[in-house]
Design a protein around this motif. Structure first.
Motif, PDB file in Angstrom:
ATOM      1  N   PRO A 183       0.803  -1.085   0.021  1.00  0.00           N
ATOM      2  CA  PRO A 183       0.035  -0.016  -0.045  1.00  0.00           C
ATOM      3  C   PRO A 183       0.864   1.382   0.097  1.00  0.00           C
ATOM      4  N   ALA A 189      -1.880  -0.179  -5.165  1.00  0.00           N
ATOM      5  CA  ALA A 189      -1.171  -0.807  -4.010  1.00  0.00           C
ATOM      6  C   ALA A 189      -0.205  -1.971  -4.352  1.00  0.00           C
ATOM      7  N   GLY A 230      -6.373   2.731  -5.497  1.00  0.00           N
ATOM      8  CA  GLY A 230      -5.911   2.380  -4.168  1.00  0.00           C
ATOM      9  C   GLY A 230      -6.272   1.298  -3.445  1.00  0.00           C
ATOM     10  N   ALA A 282      -6.185  -1.992  -1.655  1.00  0.00           N
ATOM     11  CA  ALA A 282      -5.116  -3.128  -1.501  1.00  0.00           C
ATOM     12  C   ALA A 282      -5.619  -4.443  -1.249  1.00  0.00           C
TER      13      ALA A 282
END
Ligand SMILES: [Zn+2]
Length: 218
Positions: free
Chosen positions: A50, A57, A181, A183
């Motif tokens: 991340p 990520a 973004g 993860a």
């Protein structure tokens, strides 16, 4: 990159009207179709990290067979020739091969310097993913242009051709925005959804595209 690759698939319909959108998508996304398979069998490696870039990520530790320029040139030739053998569409060979190779160029823009020219060689990448706004601007503009070219080159034959297609175009953007973004919690959590996505995208794009026809006026 995701919808940026699909943008080129959409746009290619203008020059290869006989090819299904599903095949054009598969060519533009071939690197990302092979990648989850190679991750699953363990010949390529990815790490969940991340914050490594703002947009993703994932740390692409090693992916020479799916993402090096040399291998993509090879995959492009294989894909183009196979397509010609199966369909007899000679004119499409160069387009298919170019779509496969275009993946490297677009990923080179967005990725950190992790894109190899050949297995084991130096890696490159301009790192657009370090900025979410910059990534969105570049990729969504590409997507809008690709979509526009496709819409100008084809017309709906029925309601599926209109609404099935519009739903697909919107769904792709939603999936793209939702992925920013995120993860995953495990490596199978990367490749299983990726492969499921490939199947869904292939079926949906084939189905919607079948209900559209080349526009006579272009
Ligand atoms: Zn890729």
């Amino acid at each position: 990159m995701f919808v940026g690759h699909l943008a080129l698939g959409f746009a290619a319909k203008r020059v290869t009207p006989r090819a299904s959108l599903a095949v054009l998508f598969a060519a533009a996304q071939l690197a990302d179709i092979l990648w989850p398979v190679f991750i699953a069998v363990g010949i390529e490696q990815v790490r969940i990290a991340p914050g490594i870039t703002a947009f993703t990520a994932l740390d692409f530790v090693s992916y020479p067979y799916s993402h090096s320029l040399v291998f993509l040139l090879g995959w492009g030739v294989v894909f183009g020739v196979l397509y010609r053998q199966l369909t007899g569409d000679r004119a499409a060979v160069a387009v298919m091969a170019a779509l496969v190779v275009s993946h490297w160029v677009l990923d080179f823009l967005t990725h950190r310097p992790d894109m190899p020219i050949y297995p084991g060689g130096s890696t490159f990448g301009l790192g657009l993913w370090n900025s979410i706004p910059a990534t969105l601007i570049v990729e969504l503009v590409l997507y809008a242009v690709g979509l526009w070219v496709y819409v100008r080159a084809t017309e709906a034959r029925d309601r599926i051709g209109r609404w099935g297609f519009i739903a697909l175009a919107i769904f792709l953007v939603v999936v793209y925005l939702a992925s920013i973004g995120v993860a995953p919690s495990s490596i199978p959590g990367i490749y299983i959804p990726a492969l499921a996505g490939v199947i869904l995208l292939t079926v949906w794009s084939w189905w919607a595209d079948r209900h559209r026809a080349p526009r006579r006026s272009v």
